[in-house]
Design a protein around this motif. Sequence first.
Motif: not given
Length: 337
Positions: A152-174
């Motif tokens: 499975s390929v899953g790729r998003g096009p745009g720059l994510p919001p900054e909170w997304y970069a904090d894995l404690k708040k998002s768990n990241g890309l996956l």
Amino acid sequence: MKKVKFCLIGAGRAGMVNARNFEFNIAESEVVAVVDSNLEAARKAAEELNTNDYYGSFDEALIKSDFDAVCIGAPTFVHCEAVVKAAEAGKHIYSEKPLSISLEEADKMERVIRKNKVKFQIDFMRRFDKNFLRAKKLIEDGAIGTPILIKSVGRGPGLPPEWYADLKKSNGLLAEVNSHDFDSMRWLIGGNFKQVYALADNFKLPQYKEKYPDFYDTAAVILKFENGVLGVVDGCCPATYGYDVRVEILGTEGMLQIGSKQAYSVMVWNKDKNLISEGNQSWKTLFKDAYEEGARHFVNCILINSEPKVGIIDGKKAVEIVIAANKSIKSGKPIDL
């Protein structure tokens, strides 16, 4: 005709996609209130959605507005609080993925949902997409024999919001992008995850490296399912070139593919011998009909008192595999589930 009344929590992109369906595209539902921590965003969303009720907090909405259900489009790190408050107030819950940050939060959400006997659906829209549904039926009918490998390929096009970069708040890309891949793979091959090994790195966003050293924008994940099927997830965000969703399933007697790079079946073949077509640019357009069908399914479940096809357990399974994959990235070792 009775209408299911919704309160939107989080007036961002995903929240508004679903809210517009509940307000404009489904006759049996309407949006009667909007909540967003940015009050101006809430006001603008409420104006578009034909309601005068907008608030800066969900607590205020619970006191001042009358509704049957919530549509949660807020960031992942507030999902648990919103779900618990909604369930304890007897409100049905339609939630954007990922379900939660931790399995402890997910367990708490499940307990309160079951205790208060409210409907819950997580927005894994691929399960309502006509192509994924067709693929599921073909697999069940034995069109490719027994599945042995799913990619499975899953790729998003745009720059994510900054909170997304904090894995404690998002768990990241996956979690934020590839939860859909994990869920659809598990659903298509009919098996739970057994083992995961993942690699990841930050190739595209050097500005995040110092502040968020664990952040990654690209990941490769190898999976083994309890039924023996092998799996691969390829994730990236921002991919910059477009919104890329494709699945390939290898069976003992054939293979099956879902998805296309092209946004339309139209292609130009010009005098310079070039083939020109337009690629997919947004999840909002690629899965437009699937989002609407998923929302309609949830409304119908409330009206006829039936259980949604994709619920709290499916959300928990996706959280579980994301957490295990992140552990594998940190440790450099396979993780058993």
